[in-house]
Scaffold this active site. Sequence first.
Site, PDB file in Angstrom:
ATOM      1  N   THR A  67      -5.897  -8.280  16.975  1.00 32.19           N
ATOM      2  CA  THR A  67      -5.522  -7.971  15.602  1.00 32.19           C
ATOM      3  C   THR A  67      -6.731  -7.352  14.918  1.00 32.19           C
ATOM      4  O   THR A  67      -7.738  -7.050  15.572  1.00 32.19           O
ATOM      5  CB  THR A  67      -4.947  -9.224  14.905  1.00 32.19           C
ATOM      6  OG1 THR A  67      -4.443  -8.833  13.629  1.00 32.19           O
ATOM      7  CG2 THR A  67      -5.955 -10.340  14.756  1.00 32.19           C
ATOM      8  N   LYS A  71      -7.741  -3.362  17.304  1.00 30.27           N
ATOM      9  CA  LYS A  71      -6.608  -2.751  18.008  1.00 30.27           C
ATOM     10  C   LYS A  71      -6.937  -1.405  18.652  1.00 30.27           C
ATOM     11  O   LYS A  71      -6.362  -1.061  19.673  1.00 30.27           O
ATOM     12  CB  LYS A  71      -5.409  -2.597  17.053  1.00 30.27           C
ATOM     13  CG  LYS A  71      -4.733  -3.929  16.736  1.00 30.27           C
ATOM     14  CD  LYS A  71      -3.472  -3.730  15.916  1.00 30.27           C
ATOM     15  CE  LYS A  71      -2.811  -5.062  15.608  1.00 30.27           C
ATOM     16  NZ  LYS A  71      -1.545  -4.921  14.887  1.00 30.27           N
ATOM     17  N   ALA A 133       0.529   4.738   6.438  1.00 30.27           N
ATOM     18  CA  ALA A 133       0.034   5.534   7.563  1.00 30.27           C
ATOM     19  C   ALA A 133      -1.055   4.770   8.320  1.00 30.27           C
ATOM     20  O   ALA A 133      -1.901   5.367   8.970  1.00 30.27           O
ATOM     21  CB  ALA A 133      -0.502   6.875   7.060  1.00 30.27           C
ATOM     22  N   GLY A 134      -1.011   3.445   8.230  1.00 28.43           N
ATOM     23  CA  GLY A 134      -1.977   2.617   8.971  1.00 28.43           C
ATOM     24  C   GLY A 134      -1.446   2.281  10.355  1.00 28.43           C
ATOM     25  O   GLY A 134      -0.525   2.938  10.867  1.00 28.43           O
ATOM     26  N   ARG A 157      -0.316   7.235   0.278  1.00 33.13           N
ATOM     27  CA  ARG A 157      -1.210   7.508  -0.849  1.00 33.13           C
ATOM     28  C   ARG A 157      -2.323   8.457  -0.436  1.00 33.13           C
ATOM     29  O   ARG A 157      -2.537   9.479  -1.064  1.00 33.13           O
ATOM     30  CB  ARG A 157      -1.784   6.164  -1.333  1.00 33.13           C
ATOM     31  CG  ARG A 157      -2.812   6.258  -2.416  1.00 33.13           C
ATOM     32  CD  ARG A 157      -3.344   4.884  -2.766  1.00 33.13           C
ATOM     33  NE  ARG A 157      -4.006   4.220  -1.639  1.00 33.13           N
ATOM     34  CZ  ARG A 157      -4.561   3.035  -1.689  1.00 33.13           C
ATOM     35  NH1 ARG A 157      -4.501   2.323  -2.800  1.00 33.13           N
ATOM     36  NH2 ARG A 157      -5.153   2.518  -0.631  1.00 33.13           N
ATOM     37  N   VAL A 159      -3.785  11.390   1.452  1.00 28.97           N
ATOM     38  CA  VAL A 159      -3.248  12.585   2.116  1.00 28.97           C
ATOM     39  C   VAL A 159      -3.836  12.717   3.518  1.00 28.97           C
ATOM     40  O   VAL A 159      -3.121  12.970   4.493  1.00 28.97           O
ATOM     41  CB  VAL A 159      -3.578  13.846   1.290  1.00 28.97           C
ATOM     42  CG1 VAL A 159      -3.145  15.111   2.026  1.00 28.97           C
ATOM     43  CG2 VAL A 159      -2.915  13.770  -0.070  1.00 28.97           C
TER      44      VAL A 159
END
Length: 285
Positions: A67, A71, A133-134, A157, A159
């Site tokens: 975790t 990762k 987008a994580g 958020r 870009v």
Amino acid sequence: MATDYKAELVGVLGQPVSENPTGVMQEAAFAACGLNWRYLTIEVGPAQLAEAIRGVRAFGMRGINLTIPHKVAVIAHLDGVGESAKLIGAVNTVRRDGDKLIGENTDGQGFLRGVRQDAKIDPMGKRVVLLGAGGAARAIATELVLAGVSDLVVVNRSVERGETMVADLRKSTNGPLRFEQWVGTYKVPADADLFVNATSIGLYPNVDAMPDVDLSDVRKDTLVADAVFNPAETRLLKAARDLDLPTLDGLSMLVYQGVIGFEIWTGLKAPEGVMKQALQDALGG
Ligand code: NDP
């Protein structure tokens, strides 16, 4: 009578790790299946990761979860990665194949199993809007593309992060992805079949936070899903339920990624109900 006191070991490496509930559900599954296995929840910082993986090898551990923040970094210490992990670029589950440690990613597969099994939706041909987008967003997007969605809009958020994710996944999967910047209130379009929050907004302790989205155009059969599992009912899911929309909570994803991990490690069918109940009890749900 022959006695065997040796336990098989699996676990999780991360930092921080003390609030990670995965061990509760894996230990419940081992007990239910009569397996003498232990799941260790181990605090390991980035500087100790290489040594920790050597420890995994030295202890003959059957597998390990990774975790935050390991990762991506763990890949350099493994002997290979499976197909999903390669496409996603991150590993959350390591399995042992003889002397080799192979990285897999079960996060997105766990989400997908929840969509199919709990929400009873086949993603094939569906239009998806994905917030974030994580790491979680990348895993979810990859599996949705592999499952044949017809359109996937990544709304983020930052870009740079959003565009990089879309460019990477278009290259690796050739999927129908595009990016939209998240500014102000995002109005979820009426043609979305599935809307997913894969940001950390609403995660404990910030339980009063909610993504700034407007669900008023959303159709009554649009599934609203949240990757956040603590709390299980986020403010986003509560808002969706108040509009009578179908919902899928982050517990579902968490349980199924663990179910898939259990099956990879033990080769046995996982006791899904036991694992889900153990997690719900642990999280007070
Ligand atoms: P990351 O830190 O990799 O990504 C976080 C994402 O959230 C980014 O897209 C970030 O946007 C966005 N974000 C965070 N705060 C805000 C904010 N205030 N406004 C707008 N956007 C914001 O986290 P992960 O992808 O690893 O995890 C995301 C969530 O998914 C977490 O809640 C985690 O617990 C959950 N998760 C659940 C799993 C499950 O099994 N249910 C498995 C894995 C994760 P930006 O790029 O602009 O910073």
